[in-house]
Design a protein around this motif. Sequence first.
Motif, PDB file in Angstrom:
ATOM      1  N   PHE A  18     -44.096   3.557  96.052  1.00 52.82           N
ATOM      2  CA  PHE A  18     -44.508   2.188  95.772  1.00 52.82           C
ATOM      3  C   PHE A  18     -43.461   1.359  95.021  1.00 52.82           C
ATOM      4  CE2 PHE A  18     -49.104   3.930  95.755  1.00 52.82           C
ATOM      5  CZ  PHE A  18     -49.107   3.891  97.136  1.00 52.82           C
ATOM      6  N   GLY A  29     -53.027  -2.402  87.110  1.00 52.16           N
ATOM      7  CA  GLY A  29     -53.755  -1.155  86.872  1.00 52.16           C
ATOM      8  C   GLY A  29     -52.822   0.031  86.956  1.00 52.16           C
ATOM      9  N   ASP A  30     -53.258   1.071  87.652  1.00 51.07           N
ATOM     10  CA  ASP A  30     -52.541   2.343  87.637  1.00 51.07           C
ATOM     11  C   ASP A  30     -51.533   2.495  88.770  1.00 51.07           C
ATOM     12  OD1 ASP A  30     -54.253   3.955  85.527  1.00 51.07           O
ATOM     13  OD2 ASP A  30     -55.603   2.741  86.745  1.00 51.07           O
ATOM     14  N   VAL A  32     -49.008  -0.055  91.645  1.00 44.33           N
ATOM     15  CA  VAL A  32     -48.635  -1.406  92.099  1.00 44.33           C
ATOM     16  C   VAL A  32     -49.273  -1.697  93.462  1.00 44.33           C
ATOM     17  CG1 VAL A  32     -46.453  -1.462  90.852  1.00 44.33           C
ATOM     18  CG2 VAL A  32     -46.525  -0.596  93.208  1.00 44.33           C
ATOM     19  N   TYR A  33     -49.225  -2.959  93.836  1.00 46.68           N
ATOM     20  CA  TYR A  33     -49.809  -3.374  95.112  1.00 46.68           C
ATOM     21  C   TYR A  33     -48.820  -3.155  96.253  1.00 46.68           C
ATOM     22  CZ  TYR A  33     -51.410  -6.409  98.859  1.00 46.68           C
ATOM     23  OH  TYR A  33     -51.792  -6.883 100.083  1.00 46.68           O
ATOM     24  N   VAL A  34     -49.240  -2.399  97.220  1.00 49.42           N
ATOM     25  CA  VAL A  34     -48.521  -2.263  98.485  1.00 49.42           C
ATOM     26  C   VAL A  34     -49.581  -2.304  99.577  1.00 49.42           C
ATOM     27  CG1 VAL A  34     -46.978  -0.841  99.892  1.00 49.42           C
ATOM     28  CG2 VAL A  34     -46.839  -0.706  97.422  1.00 49.42           C
ATOM     29  N   SER A  61     -58.316  -2.710  96.261  1.00 42.32           N
ATOM     30  CA  SER A  61     -58.465  -3.306  97.606  1.00 42.32           C
ATOM     31  C   SER A  61     -57.378  -4.303  97.986  1.00 42.32           C
ATOM     32  CB  SER A  61     -59.844  -3.957  97.729  1.00 42.32           C
ATOM     33  OG  SER A  61     -60.122  -4.753  96.598  1.00 42.32           O
ATOM     34  N   GLY A  62     -56.479  -4.648  97.045  1.00 41.32           N
ATOM     35  CA  GLY A  62     -55.362  -5.530  97.384  1.00 41.32           C
ATOM     36  C   GLY A  62     -55.831  -6.823  98.026  1.00 41.32           C
ATOM     37  N   ILE A  66     -58.515  -3.704 104.380  1.00 46.33           N
ATOM     38  CA  ILE A  66     -59.279  -2.549 104.889  1.00 46.33           C
ATOM     39  C   ILE A  66     -60.758  -2.918 105.011  1.00 46.33           C
ATOM     40  CG2 ILE A  66     -60.007  -0.167 104.425  1.00 46.33           C
ATOM     41  CD1 ILE A  66     -57.296   0.362 103.162  1.00 46.33           C
ATOM     42  N   VAL A  81     -62.681  -3.069  95.204  1.00 52.54           N
ATOM     43  CA  VAL A  81     -62.477  -3.339  93.781  1.00 52.54           C
ATOM     44  C   VAL A  81     -60.983  -3.395  93.501  1.00 52.54           C
ATOM     45  CG1 VAL A  81     -64.622  -2.250  93.023  1.00 52.54           C
ATOM     46  CG2 VAL A  81     -62.532  -0.883  93.128  1.00 52.54           C
ATOM     47  N   ASP A  82     -60.612  -4.264  92.575  1.00 58.82           N
ATOM     48  CA  ASP A  82     -59.225  -4.346  92.141  1.00 58.82           C
ATOM     49  C   ASP A  82     -59.245  -4.923  90.730  1.00 58.82           C
ATOM     50  OD1 ASP A  82     -56.498  -4.331  94.217  1.00 58.82           O
ATOM     51  OD2 ASP A  82     -56.236  -4.964  92.130  1.00 58.82           O
ATOM     52  N   ASP A  84     -56.564  -6.963  89.867  1.00 65.83           N
ATOM     53  CA  ASP A  84     -55.674  -8.117  89.968  1.00 65.83           C
ATOM     54  C   ASP A  84     -56.460  -9.332  90.457  1.00 65.83           C
ATOM     55  OD1 ASP A  84     -53.832 -10.015  91.185  1.00 65.83           O
ATOM     56  OD2 ASP A  84     -52.301  -8.489  90.817  1.00 65.83           O
ATOM     57  N   LEU A 111     -61.391   1.082  89.335  1.00 63.88           N
ATOM     58  CA  LEU A 111     -61.859   1.978  90.407  1.00 63.88           C
ATOM     59  C   LEU A 111     -62.356   3.318  89.873  1.00 63.88           C
ATOM     60  CD1 LEU A 111     -59.447   4.303  91.202  1.00 63.88           C
ATOM     61  CD2 LEU A 111     -58.293   2.222  91.898  1.00 63.88           C
ATOM     62  N   MET A 130     -53.799   9.875  90.855  1.00 61.56           N
ATOM     63  CA  MET A 130     -55.054   9.109  90.843  1.00 61.56           C
ATOM     64  C   MET A 130     -56.071   9.789  91.767  1.00 61.56           C
ATOM     65  SD  MET A 130     -53.517   5.252  91.011  1.00 61.56           S
ATOM     66  CE  MET A 130     -55.038   4.358  90.702  1.00 61.56           C
TER      67      MET A 130
HETATM   68  C1  LIG Z   1     -51.276   0.461  96.934  1.00 61.03           C
HETATM   69  S1  LIG Z   1     -52.350  -0.917  96.721  1.00 61.03           S
HETATM   70  C2  LIG Z   1     -53.462  -0.705  98.070  1.00 61.03           C
HETATM   71  C3  LIG Z   1     -54.139  -1.989  98.518  1.00 61.03           C
HETATM   72  C4  LIG Z   1     -55.128  -1.844  99.677  1.00 61.03           C
HETATM   73  N1  LIG Z   1     -56.099  -0.783  99.423  1.00 61.03           N
HETATM   74  C5  LIG Z   1     -54.408  -1.528 100.957  1.00 61.03           C
HETATM   75  O1  LIG Z   1     -54.389  -0.345 101.325  1.00 61.03           O
HETATM   76  O2  LIG Z   1     -53.860  -2.452 101.572  1.00 61.03           O
HETATM   77  C6  LIG Z   1     -53.296  -0.396  95.289  1.00 61.03           C
HETATM   78  C7  LIG Z   1     -54.147  -1.487  94.652  1.00 61.03           C
HETATM   79  O3  LIG Z   1     -54.891  -0.872  93.600  1.00 61.03           O
HETATM   80  C8  LIG Z   1     -55.042  -1.783  92.540  1.00 61.03           C
HETATM   81  N2  LIG Z   1     -55.319  -0.974  91.339  1.00 61.03           N
HETATM   82  C9  LIG Z   1     -54.475  -0.189  90.650  1.00 61.03           C
HETATM   83  N3  LIG Z   1     -55.108   0.453  89.649  1.00 61.03           N
HETATM   84  C10 LIG Z   1     -56.423   0.082  89.728  1.00 61.03           C
HETATM   85  C11 LIG Z   1     -57.587   0.421  88.986  1.00 61.03           C
HETATM   86  N4  LIG Z   1     -57.533   1.283  87.969  1.00 61.03           N
HETATM   87  N5  LIG Z   1     -58.759  -0.150  89.341  1.00 61.03           N
HETATM   88  C12 LIG Z   1     -58.820  -1.026  90.375  1.00 61.03           C
HETATM   89  N6  LIG Z   1     -57.752  -1.376  91.121  1.00 61.03           N
HETATM   90  C13 LIG Z   1     -56.562  -0.829  90.808  1.00 61.03           C
HETATM   91  C14 LIG Z   1     -53.743  -2.554  92.512  1.00 61.03           C
HETATM   92  O4  LIG Z   1     -53.895  -3.828  91.896  1.00 61.03           O
HETATM   93  C15 LIG Z   1     -53.419  -2.653  94.016  1.00 61.03           C
HETATM   94  O5  LIG Z   1     -53.905  -3.848  94.554  1.00 61.03           O
END
Ligand SMILES: C[S@@+](CC[C@H](N)C(=O)[O-])C[C@H]1O[C@@H](n2cnc3c(N)ncnc32)[C@H](O)[C@@H]1O
Length: 297
Positions: A18, A29-30, A32-34, A61-62, A66, A81-82, A84, A111, A130
């Motif tokens: 990531f 959160g834990d 980054v967004y990808v 959920s970014g 999905i 849930v997110d 951000d 999450l 995670m």
């Molecule tokens: C790798 S991205 C995946 C986004 C989306 N699920 C997708 O597959 O396109 C991970 C996402 O998890 C969120 N995130 C990270 N830690 C989190 C937490 N503890 N609770 C909720 N969301 C979290 C981030 O902000 C980011 O948007």
Amino acid sequence: MKFASVMGGIVMVIGSAFVLPAAAQEGRGDVVYVPTPQIVVDTMLEMAKVGPKDYLIDLGSGDGRIVVTAATRFGASGFGVDLDTYLLKLANQNAQKAGVTGKVHFVEENLFTTDLSRATVITSYLLPEMNLKLRPKLMSLKPGTRIVAHDYHLGEWDPEEQRELVVPEKKVGTPGISYVFSYVVPARVPGKWQSLVNIGGRETPMEFNLQQEFQEVEGRVEIRDRGVDLRGRILGERIRLVAGGRGGVPRHEFTGQIGDGSITGTVIIGEGASRQQAAWTAKQVQRGQLKRASDEQ
Ligand SMILES: C[S@@+](CC[C@H](N)C(=O)[O-])C[C@H]1O[C@@H](n2cnc3c(N)ncnc32)[C@H](O)[C@@H]1O
């Protein structure tokens, strides 16, 4: 694709997981967004056999792709849930544009504390540690709940299916490759079970001692006071156990539907022309724990 090659891929990518271009939305959160590439989203939902009856929860959920795809292409409902707020707003806008706000929504929530009890499908694109932290919570969901994870698996839990996709635009993890792992939450059977099986007009008592690790089952069955090793597997609420087949003990193949403290199904005894089939019901007389205590919640 061999599991070992996936593991190799994962070991390779953990250090660089990531890494994002500086201008991109970063997430909170834990991890980054990808975003998951759309072809991978479609594959994840196909592997989970998502349909109109499903309730899907995407953990982190970014931009909501999905959950929105589950609603538009597969007729499912659910939520994401997110943490951000920018991404949550974007996801809600994407649901609105797709005309699925009646089916899906996005909420600001951690999450790790989200109530997953309504889910029939869970999706994730999270880091390996995670996934491991979430595993006891996932193992405690309703039997039959499907889980699909992008790029990182759930450790020692053997996936029901895994796929490797070529995704030229993917720059993170293993560039150009996505891995998808699908799981089905198994019903729990550890403990002692008793049956009375009518074989050719003769009632035969059987007592099963079952141990369970994820969906794998092993243990022993006492058949007319003779102990025989058994092995088997659970898929959601379905169980298949095999015992005997050597040392003078005919092969016993048990298949059934697991309920609350009961199993109902059939047993096939012997092989070839001489095999016999009988109804099989079992009652749980003592509950045990999962073999891996850390997966108990
Ligand atoms: C790798 S991205 C995946 C986004 C989306 N699920 C997708 O597959 O396109 C991970 C996402 O998890 C969120 N995130 C990270 N830690 C989190 C937490 N503890 N609770 C909720 N969301 C979290 C981030 O902000 C980011 O948007």
